[in-house]
Design an enzyme around this catalytic site. Structure first.
Site, PDB file in Angstrom:
ATOM      1  N   SER A 241     -15.311  -3.417  14.585  1.00 52.63           N
ATOM      2  CA  SER A 241     -15.640  -2.514  13.061  1.00 52.63           C
ATOM      3  C   SER A 241     -16.176  -2.339  12.486  1.00 52.63           C
ATOM      4  O   SER A 241     -17.646  -2.018  13.789  1.00 52.63           O
ATOM      5  CB  SER A 241     -14.129  -2.617  12.262  1.00 52.63           C
ATOM      6  OG  SER A 241     -13.943  -1.482  11.132  1.00 52.63           O
ATOM      7  N   ASP A 463      -6.320   4.688  16.980  1.00 51.60           N
ATOM      8  CA  ASP A 463      -7.618   3.439  16.148  1.00 51.60           C
ATOM      9  C   ASP A 463      -7.839   4.954  14.858  1.00 51.60           C
ATOM     10  O   ASP A 463      -7.873   5.751  14.552  1.00 51.60           O
ATOM     11  CB  ASP A 463      -8.556   3.293  16.641  1.00 51.60           C
ATOM     12  CG  ASP A 463      -8.878   2.185  15.475  1.00 51.60           C
ATOM     13  OD1 ASP A 463      -9.247   2.198  14.523  1.00 51.60           O
ATOM     14  OD2 ASP A 463      -9.596   1.423  16.255  1.00 51.60           O
ATOM     15  N   HIS A 491      -5.848  -0.707  14.584  1.00 61.24           N
ATOM     16  CA  HIS A 491      -7.291  -0.680  14.569  1.00 61.24           C
ATOM     17  C   HIS A 491      -7.649  -1.659  15.214  1.00 61.24           C
ATOM     18  O   HIS A 491      -7.430  -3.342  15.115  1.00 61.24           O
ATOM     19  CB  HIS A 491      -7.991  -1.366  13.072  1.00 61.24           C
ATOM     20  CG  HIS A 491      -9.114  -1.251  13.350  1.00 61.24           C
ATOM     21  ND1 HIS A 491     -10.051  -0.515  13.512  1.00 61.24           N
ATOM     22  CD2 HIS A 491      -9.742  -2.087  11.911  1.00 61.24           C
ATOM     23  CE1 HIS A 491     -10.557  -0.271  13.307  1.00 61.24           C
ATOM     24  NE2 HIS A 491     -11.130  -1.606  12.067  1.00 61.24           N
TER      25      HIS A 491
END
Length: 522
Positions: A241, A463, A491
């Site tokens: 991320s 996602d 995610h």
């Protein structure tokens, strides 16, 4: 909570600004409170910049997090000292960057260290290293990787155990999360503006000029000190991320010092705050639609079938005038309900929990909503927060060259409400914090990693927080990116599916990247 569930939820990708009436990614790591919790046990005396880390046993860290250490793993903690400002490295003062090393007692043919970052910004890499050390049986790293690498986690500057930035009160955080995520009247909007102004002024008063020192480029330079301190000639890195942005920044600054780099859940560095927020609004709408379709096809597991979207929007609207009260009189306001929804969309495992929580709420039981929202907010049972959101704002706002004006945010709120009915307006209003953040801006670079080896960029088609289209954009910007796609939900992808695991493991161990365009089925 079970180790496997903790592992699946540890990756954090906070939304672009993500504090007041905005949205953030859930982080299921246990809350350490506003003072860093186990800082004393996790950060011994710092090593000097560029010096080797002095490691000491710290089995207490995994015990505090999950109740035990992983089988056949030992844990050691240390720290490195870094300049507070890399633009003036000889100036007085340092930040202490806390580290943990998880090493298998069955290690063989050691390659070096695998440095990990879970994202946020604001999430703890120390916690993540512990969770990943539990191995594939519990959803952690594959055993082949654990046998070949030390797993090294670090809390970036300003985060958790590493000179944490703390300037937002628990009361203001409660007010932020509980606020209407789509304030339609001007009075409600102005009240939210005032709250953001107060938060910005308070942080500025406490930190002054140092508030701008938590930027991504500063943290990326810290990573090179860590690389040297753990004894690696070149860096092997796994970033999730926001950790992909941190890794990409390192790759531009130190392209010749990379051995291997995996960036999972890509952030597009070319986006400004406005574009990044809209991308995430679109991503969350897609993820919620996927949840709603699952709910409609699995009514036995989802009490709000057949129309989950209508059930959630009805719950949020009803809470604006008559919120359900939980233990101690706490109100499940529209803000807390939205955060429960956000929290549930990061893994498929959260879908069933969301259906039950909204169904229970309709019956007057808010416990499920609070469980989801609090785990995401890192709020404990006594109403105390970690410093996740203080750090998140400090990093995101320092990174942003410019922030939208309040008038632009207000106009965008209406525009995005029409385009993205559930998440558009909240993500527009979530841009308010940086509009009042007083720190000097220090934007990260956005260019090619010329001279770096192939970098594997992993994207998940469903996602919500780092939408899939950002994957190719990051890979293209770096110039050496190799895209690996998982046709899945939630995610990030590694290590959740064998196809992705095999490709990433081979790259990390043998330096053999996957073929360009490889796609892994759900």
């Amino acid at each position: 909570m079970p180790v496997s569930r903790t592992l699946r939820h540890t990756v954090a990708g906070l939304l672009v600004t993500g504090l007041v009436a905005g949205c953030t990614v859930p982080v299921y790591a246990p809350n350490t409170g506003r003072n860093g919790g186990d800082t004393a046990t996790a950060t011994p005396a710092p090593a000097g910049s560029g010096e080797a880390v002095t490691w000491r046993p710290c089995p207490d860290v995994p015990e505090d997090l999950v109740g035990r250490g992983a089988p056949n793993m030992r844990y050691e903690c240390g720290s490195v000292a870094v300049p507070q400002d890399w633009a003036a490295p000889n100036a007085p003062g340092t930040f202490e960057i806390a580290l943990i090393r998880a090493r298998s007692t069955r290690q063989q043919d050691r390659i070096g260290s695998l440095l990990v970052n879970p994202g946020g910004p604001g999430a703890s890499g120390i916690n993540t290293a512990v969770y990943l050390s539990f191995g594939e049986t519990f959803g952690g790293l594959p055993d082949d990787v654990l046998r070949r690498f030390d797993i090294v986690g670090f809390d970036p500057r300003g985060v958790s155990r590493s000179s944490p930035v703390e300037c937002i009160s628990d009361a203001d955080l409660d007010a932020s999360f509980g606020a209407d995520p789509d304030p339609d009247t001007q009075a409600e909007f102005d009240s939210l503006v005032a709250l953001n102004q107060r938060i910005g002024q308070g942080c500025g008063a406490k930190y002054g000029d140092k508030l701008g020192l938590f930027a991504t480029e500063q943290a990326a330079r810290d990573m090179d000190t860590i690389r040297t301190a753990v004894g690696d000639e070149k860096l092997t890195y796994l970033g999730y991320s926001y950790g992909t942005l941190l890794g990409a920044t390192y790759a531009q600054l130190f392209p010749g010092k990379i051995r291997a780099m995996v960036l999972d859940g890509a952030v597009d560095p070319g986006q400004d705050l406005l574009a990044g927020s809209e991308s995430q609004a679109k991503g969350f709408e897609l993820a919620f639609s996927n949840f709603a379709a699952w709910c409609g096809s699995n009514a036995n597991k989802c009490p709000i079938a057949p129309d989950a979207r209508r059930a959630v929007m009805t719950a949020i609207d009803k809470a604006r005038t008559s919120p359900v009260r939980g233990d101690g009189g706490r109100e499940a306001t529209s803000g807390w309900i939205l955060y429960a929804v956000i929290s549930s969309l990061y893994t498929v495992d959260g879908w069933e929990e969301l259906g039950k929580a909204i169904g229970d709420l309709a019956e007057g039981d808010a416990d499920g909503v609070f469980d989801l929202a609090d785990s995401y907010a890192q709020r404990d049972g006594s109403g105390r927060y970690s410093n996740l959101f203080d750090a998140n704002l400090a990093v995101n706002c320092a990174d942003a060259p410019v922030s939208p004006e309040v008038s632009q945010i207000r106009a965008t709120q209406s525009q995005w409400r029409a385009k993205y009915p559930l998440f558009g307006a909240p993500l527009a209003v979530g841009l308010l914090p940086c509009a009042f953040w007083p720190a000097k801006r220090d934007p990260y670079p956005t260019g090619a990693a010329t001279g770096a080896p192939p970098i594997v960029v992993v994207g998940t088609t469903g996602d919500p927080a780092t939408p899939y289209e950002q994957t190719a954009k990051l890979a293209s910007m770096l110039g050496v990116g190799v895209v690996l796609t998982w046709e899945g939900e939630g995610h990030t992808a590694y290590p959740q599916t064998n196809c992705v695991n095999d490709a990433v493991d081979k790259y990390l161990i043998d330096l053999s990247p996957p073929p360009a365009g490889q796609r892994c089925p759900r």
